[in-house]
Design a protein around this motif. Structure first.
Motif, mmCIF file in Angstrom:
data_model
loop_
_atom_site.group_PDB
_atom_site.id
_atom_site.type_symbol
_atom_site.label_atom_id
_atom_site.label_comp_id
_atom_site.label_asym_id
_atom_site.label_seq_id
_atom_site.Cartn_x
_atom_site.Cartn_y
_atom_site.Cartn_z
ATOM 1 N N ASN A 1 34.691 49.856 39.680
ATOM 2 C CA ASN A 1 35.472 49.674 40.914
ATOM 3 C C ASN A 1 36.795 50.449 40.844
ATOM 4 N N THR B 1 38.002 40.042 52.435
ATOM 5 C CA THR B 1 37.489 40.712 51.220
ATOM 6 C C THR B 1 37.674 39.859 49.966
ATOM 7 N N VAL C 1 35.937 45.664 59.399
ATOM 8 C CA VAL C 1 35.573 45.377 58.001
ATOM 9 C C VAL C 1 34.048 45.372 57.858
ATOM 10 N N LYS D 1 37.924 53.420 43.358
ATOM 11 C CA LYS D 1 39.206 53.312 44.089
ATOM 12 C C LYS D 1 40.044 54.558 43.878
ATOM 13 N N ARG E 1 32.924 48.789 57.527
ATOM 14 C CA ARG E 1 33.188 49.338 56.183
ATOM 15 C C ARG E 1 32.146 48.846 55.185
ATOM 16 N N LEU E 2 31.752 47.584 55.320
ATOM 17 C CA LEU E 2 30.743 47.039 54.396
ATOM 18 C C LEU E 2 29.425 47.794 54.522
ATOM 19 N N LEU F 1 35.088 49.612 49.408
ATOM 20 C CA LEU F 1 34.490 48.319 49.776
ATOM 21 C C LEU F 1 32.983 48.486 50.000
ATOM 22 N N SER F 2 32.582 49.544 50.740
ATOM 23 C CA SER F 2 31.152 49.788 50.971
ATOM 24 C C SER F 2 30.427 49.899 49.637
ATOM 25 N N ALA G 1 31.379 49.006 46.440
ATOM 26 C CA ALA G 1 31.378 47.814 45.576
ATOM 27 C C ALA G 1 30.319 46.824 46.052
ATOM 28 N N VAL G 2 30.212 46.644 47.357
ATOM 29 C CA VAL G 2 29.280 45.645 47.879
ATOM 30 C C VAL G 2 27.835 46.166 47.855
ATOM 31 N N PHE H 1 34.475 38.983 47.499
ATOM 32 C CA PHE H 1 34.451 39.289 46.062
ATOM 33 C C PHE H 1 34.381 38.019 45.215
#
Ligand code: SAM
Length: 296
Positions: free
Chosen positions: A233, A143, A167, A237, A170-171, A183-184, A186-187, A147
């Protein structure tokens, strides 16, 4: 040993390991690919064509690098293991498409998290043209690497990255699923995420304990307008701080005052009993904007 046997094979990798006394370093996330199909799957997923400028993270003993070169790529690779330059210089093909290796491959001995792409790549890449990033990542820093790349000035058209399957999930995760989270979100506000292929333990030496998957991230033509991204973000979170609790509960840190929380949820027409994983990305954008307004 002829160079015609790919590095991405058990026999050639074993020969290299014996010749140079290579010990795969766990602390550097070293799991070398020994499966040509998997490596070529990565190269295909990245759509490497002759002339492509490719940034690789962690070439290791060159399994993926070799196939990127053979597909026509010009490769700049970041590596930190000081025992690898000699191996790469000896084991990668001396000539690629009639060109000397150093015209097609540049090794940058540097932590990729400290990369200064403009400086590191100057003189080797034409930085007015886009690059593709391709890597079998060191999983312990997946990660941060993603980022860092997203925040960097590197003009990339895609990131094709092998990572731990969990991971990758999750993305790519959508609302309502267990894997969906900060994470999902933000990306996916910046990139489209495609799961290209899954790769089992047996494709590596040494074999990792986890399954792996290759993800292709492509910048969205119109990234979501999230306002201040750091603030966004942070809000996301905190909304997920206690995944099993309700949205109203999770908002307590952001809005300690109960009336503020109730007003925000009513204004945005959000059910306070919902769990964070049930909200769409657009809901988090609205929450983040409303919190910023209230805290003005
Ligand atoms: N590309 C090779 C392959 O597919 O067989 C090796 C991949 S291995 C999973 C990860 C590689 O990343 C290792 O060679 C490791 O030394 C390197 N690495 C670890 N930390 C790094 C960092 N901070 N910056 C650059 N490379 C790193």
């Amino acid at each position: 040993m002829t160079n015609r046997i790919p590095i991405a094979s058990p026999v050639r990798t074993a020969a290299i390991v014996n010749r140079y006394f290579v010990h795969a370093k766990k602390n550097l996330g070293q799991n070398f690919l020994v499966d040509l199909d998997a490596v070529q799957g990565i190269v295909r997923a990245a759509g490497i064509e002759p002339g492509d400028q490719v940034v690789e993270v962690g070439p290791g003993i060159g399994s993926l690098t070799e196939q990127l070169l053979l597909a026509g790529g010009k490769v700049a690779a970041y590596e930190v293991d000081q025992s690898l330059p000699e191996i790469l210089a000896n084991e990668l093909p001396e000539k690629v498409d009639g060109q000397d290796l150093d015209q097609r491959f540049k090794l940058i001995m540097k932590d990729v998290l400290k990369a200064d792409f403009a400086t590191d790549l100057a003189g080797f890449f034409d930085l007015s043209k886009p690059v593709k990033v391709v890597a079998n990542l060191p999983y312990y820093i997946t990660t941060p690497i993603i980022f860092n790349l997203l925040e960097s000035s590197l003009d990339f058209t895609s990131l094709t990255l092998m990572m731990q399957k969990e991971v990758a999930e999750r993305l790519a995760a959508q609302p309502g699923s267990k894997a969906y989270g900060p994470l999902s979100i933000a990306v996916q506000t910046q990139m489209s995420v495609d799961l290209a292929l899954e790769v089992g333990h047996a494709s590596f030496m040494p074999q990792p304990k986890v399954d792996s998957a290759v993800v292709v991230l492509t910048p969205l033509e119109k990234p979501a307008d999230v306002g201040d991204r750091k603030q966004f973000n942070r809000v996301v979170k905190l909304c997920f701080a206690q995944r099993r609790k309700t949205l109203a509960n999770n908002l307590k840190t952001l809005l300690p005052n109960k009336e503020d929380r109730e007003k925000l949820l009513a204004d945005l027409d959000l059910d306070p009993r919902q769990r964070p994983e049930q909200l769409a990305i657009s809901d988090f954008i609205r929450i983040s904007r409303a919190v910023a307004e209230m805290n003005k």
